[in-house]
Motif scaffolding. Structure first.
Motif, PDB file in Angstrom:
ATOM      1  N   HIS A 128       0.325   8.967  -6.661  1.00 47.67           N
ATOM      2  CA  HIS A 128      -0.067   9.869  -7.749  1.00 47.67           C
ATOM      3  C   HIS A 128      -1.543   9.716  -8.080  1.00 47.67           C
ATOM      4  O   HIS A 128      -2.107   8.628  -7.963  1.00 47.67           O
ATOM      5  CB  HIS A 128       0.795   9.621  -8.993  1.00 47.67           C
ATOM      6  CG  HIS A 128       0.591   8.296  -9.658  1.00 47.67           C
ATOM      7  ND1 HIS A 128      -0.313   8.116 -10.677  1.00 47.67           N
ATOM      8  CD2 HIS A 128       1.167   7.073  -9.467  1.00 47.67           C
ATOM      9  CE1 HIS A 128      -0.262   6.853 -11.101  1.00 47.67           C
ATOM     10  NE2 HIS A 128       0.614   6.193 -10.367  1.00 47.67           N
ATOM     11  N   ASP A 157      -4.086   1.712 -11.488  1.00 49.43           N
ATOM     12  CA  ASP A 157      -2.898   2.565 -11.422  1.00 49.43           C
ATOM     13  C   ASP A 157      -3.305   4.001 -11.722  1.00 49.43           C
ATOM     14  O   ASP A 157      -3.263   4.421 -12.837  1.00 49.43           O
ATOM     15  CB  ASP A 157      -1.845   2.046 -12.416  1.00 49.43           C
ATOM     16  CG  ASP A 157      -0.509   2.768 -12.272  1.00 49.43           C
ATOM     17  OD1 ASP A 157      -0.382   3.629 -11.389  1.00 49.43           O
ATOM     18  OD2 ASP A 157       0.405   2.474 -13.067  1.00 49.43           O
ATOM     19  N   HIS A 214       2.910  12.505 -12.381  1.00 51.60           N
ATOM     20  CA  HIS A 214       3.719  11.284 -12.231  1.00 51.60           C
ATOM     21  C   HIS A 214       3.997  10.657 -13.605  1.00 51.60           C
ATOM     22  O   HIS A 214       5.134  10.343 -13.936  1.00 51.60           O
ATOM     23  CB  HIS A 214       2.952  10.311 -11.333  1.00 51.60           C
ATOM     24  CG  HIS A 214       3.445   8.901 -11.306  1.00 51.60           C
ATOM     25  ND1 HIS A 214       4.221   8.413 -10.288  1.00 51.60           N
ATOM     26  CD2 HIS A 214       3.236   7.866 -12.150  1.00 51.60           C
ATOM     27  CE1 HIS A 214       4.474   7.129 -10.517  1.00 51.60           C
ATOM     28  NE2 HIS A 214       3.895   6.781 -11.635  1.00 51.60           N
ATOM     29  N   ASP A 219       1.109   2.908  -4.615  1.00 51.14           N
ATOM     30  CA  ASP A 219       0.859   2.830  -6.049  1.00 51.14           C
ATOM     31  C   ASP A 219       0.280   1.455  -6.384  1.00 51.14           C
ATOM     32  O   ASP A 219       0.882   0.426  -6.063  1.00 51.14           O
ATOM     33  CB  ASP A 219       2.173   3.056  -6.830  1.00 51.14           C
ATOM     34  CG  ASP A 219       1.911   3.587  -8.231  1.00 51.14           C
ATOM     35  OD1 ASP A 219       0.818   3.308  -8.774  1.00 51.14           O
ATOM     36  OD2 ASP A 219       2.791   4.276  -8.779  1.00 51.14           O
TER      37      ASP A 219
HETATM   38 ZN   LIG Z   1       1.432   4.235 -10.791  1.00 48.14          ZN
END
Ligand SMILES: [Zn+2]
Length: 593
Positions: A257, A267, A301, A331
């Motif tokens: 994502h 992230d 996401h 990820d």
């Molecule tokens: Zn993530």
């Protein structure tokens, strides 16, 4: 037999250049990539622009995604013991019910729970949320205060018990952003009913302790207001495609994502940088790539419960069903201090190729775990084999020594889903090593003549689960026929695989035969992956709650504990599920004759 082409892997590793990843990280550090926002669009355009500049073929889709963007919340103690009042810092998770200006007030009830011990139980629903202990349920009509992240299973469990509002105490000083809907991707007219109905907010550990003290001291009334922006929004979804030179219809989907909480460097900007570099390196090697690699960047996401990958699963279902060899999720790689590979997810059939690739590319022995019902694993009900999600982590020992609590990304750093997930979270050396692992794994899957997955290991995993269910059912429903089916299927598979390996070795130039054999392997995966990982129908999306292995048979685990009056109903359900499982296994055996 896994093909390890050392010269090719060496060329791929040598081609890694951190210039492109570094530039992406610099750019993304300036973008708050909330889905549907201008910044997310700028990020999508950046990815597409770089791919065009590099000459990598790409398609940019623009789906409308159903999102819930948390704006703010207000939590106050209206009336506590001795007239206490307070205003408490809080954040609402995506898909909490928005109250707007109309404050919800109610009596606070503390329900002690516990924090997740690690990645594996992050999505568990704590017993505190489901057990009522009989009699009138004190939760009904109250605002629940409890420990943990506002995960969908627990939020739903408290709603079922009649909670009117929910407050989650996070394990540290930070409040981590999150999402509380159990609906996986875009809701249908039916699943929309499961959208959370209560206002939910999260607070820090110190503030949570203050609230607990008040609740324990006496009757405490709290007020909650939540503002979230919910609705459909167009988002960019770039997909690059590097065509294979031999079997171009067959493809590996590599994805992650690009939306984020705040600027989300660990992230998942590091993952986006990895995807871009993978596309660049693989495109440079396309003449030596036998199968196609698709590289996808998902929006939606964080605030759409994997809405981007679900849209892709829904709209490219035919191609995924027919031709997808495997998918690889990226990820939170490349984070500072993430030197261990201790909690790497892979499906059983991919264990060998993953362990070998990680060992060969990084010199580290990886420990695996069963993929959670989480992340962008939106393809389990279509059925390609899958591996990786989170990859490198800060060693568990080190996190324990530091007193860190469990998080769901950023290599285990508590900066996860907070404003602190900034540039310092990324480490280009770690990202370079993770890139070598991704490349090694992708090249082996793309270039091994027969798909390199050991479905015998999958069958063993399924058989072990059935054995546990058999024991739990205590003879009430006989699952032996399934055990027998699996034994026969494993023997069939062993024979079939040996014959297929021999056939391909004897006539390496016979592309038609190789493709036919691989098509059979993919058909087998389309049965075994849904059997092992899904409860619902193929092409649907099960809710985002924890699923055990072979979830269809979970009723067996309920039998012993079910009240006597309920047992016949549970038994009925289990008999039907047994029939479905047996039909799936018959289908699998037919493929291998
Ligand atoms: Zn993530």
């Amino acid at each position: 037999m896994i093909r390890k082409d050392s010269p090719l892997e060496h060329s791929a590793h040598a081609a890694i250049d951190m210039a492109e990843p570094r530039a992406l990280l610099d750019r993304f550090a300036t973008l708050t990539r909330e889905s549907g926002s201008d910044d997310e669009r700028r990020a999508g355009e950046y990815i597409a622009g770089r791919l065009r500049a590099l000459g990598v073929p790409l398609t940019v889709h623009e789906p409308e995604l159903f999102l819930s963007i948390p704006e703010r919340s207000e939590l106050r103690v209206v009336d506590g013991p001795n007239g206490a009042q307070a205003s408490i810092r809080s954040r609402p998770p995506a898909f909490a019910r928005p109250t707007g200006a109309t404050e919800l007030t109610g009596e606070l009830l503390y329900v002690p729970s516990r924090y997740a011990g690690g990645t594996a139980d992050l999505f568990d629903t704590p017993l505190a949320a489901v057990s009522t202990g009989g009699g009138a349920d004190p939760v009904a009509g109250r605002v629940v205060l409890t420990e943990g992240y506002s995960m969908p299973g627990v939020v739903h469990a408290f709603e079922r018990r009649g909670a009117i509002g929910q407050i989650y105490i996070h394990p540290g000083a930070a409040i981590h952003e999150g999402i509380c809907t159990p609906i996986w991707g875009a809701p249908t007219h039916e699943s929309i009913q499961r959208k959370p109905r209560t206002p939910v907010v999260c607070v820090s550990h110190p503030d949570g302790d203050r609230l607990i003290a008040l609740a324990n001291a006496g009757r405490t009334t709290v007020g909650i207001r939540t503002w979230l922006k919910e609705g459909w929004a167009p988002c960019l979804l770039p997909v690059a495609e590097i065509r294979g030179a031999e079997d171009p219809d067959e493809f590996i989907l590599v994805h992650g994502h690009y939306d984020s909480w705040y600027v989300g460097i660990g992230d998942n900007a590091t993952g986006d940088a990895a995807l871009l570099e993978l596309a660049r390196v693989l495109d440079g090697l396309r003449d030596r790539l036998k199968r196609t690699v698709r590289v996808a960047w998902w929006p939606g996401h964080s605030t759409g419960r994997y809405a981007g990958s679900v849209w892709y699963a829904d709209h490219f279902a035919d191609e995924l069903d027919e031709w997808c060899v495997a998918h690889l999720n990226i990820d939170s790689p490349g984070c500072t201090g993430a030197t261990a590979y201790e909690e790497v997810m892979w499906m059983a059939e991919a264990a060998e190729v993953c362990i070998d690739s990680i060992a060969d590319a990084s010199g580290t022995f990886a420990k695996g775990m069963r993929p959670l019902r989480a992340g962008d694993y939106s393809f389990n009900q279509i059925g390609p084999t899958a591996f990786y999600m989170l990859l490198s982590n800060i060693p568990q020992e080190e996190r324990k020594a530091r007193g860190d609590y469990a998080v769901g990304g950023c290599g285990g750093s508590p900066t996860w889903h907070t404003p602190d997930d900034g540039p310092a979270v990324a480490d280009l050396d770690v990202l370079g090593r993770d890139l070598r692992i991704y490349l090694t794994t992708i090249l082996r899957v793309a270039n091994t003549p027969l798909h390199p997955f050991d479905y015998g290991a999958t069958m063993a995993e399924i058989a072990a689960a059935v054995g546990r269910y058999q024991e739990a059912a205590g003879g009430d429903v006989d699952l032996d026929p399934i055990v027998e089916d699996l034994r026969a299927l494993r023997a069939d598979w062993g024979r079939w695989r040996n014959d297929a390996e021999r056939a391909v070795a004897d006539a390496p130039g016979d592309a038609a035969r190789r493709r036919r054999l691989n098509a059979t392997i993919r058909r087998l995966a389309r049965i075994l992956v849904p059997l092992n990982y899904a409860r619902g129908e193929r092409f649907d999306h099960d809710p985002a709650v924890k699923l055990p292995a072979v979830p269809r048979l979970e009723a067996a685990a309920l039998l012993a504990g079910a009240p006597a009056a309920m047992r016949p109903f549970v038994r009925t359900a289990l008999v039907r599920e047994r029939n479905k499982v047996r039909a799936m296994l018959r289908e699998a055996r037919r493929l291998l004759v």
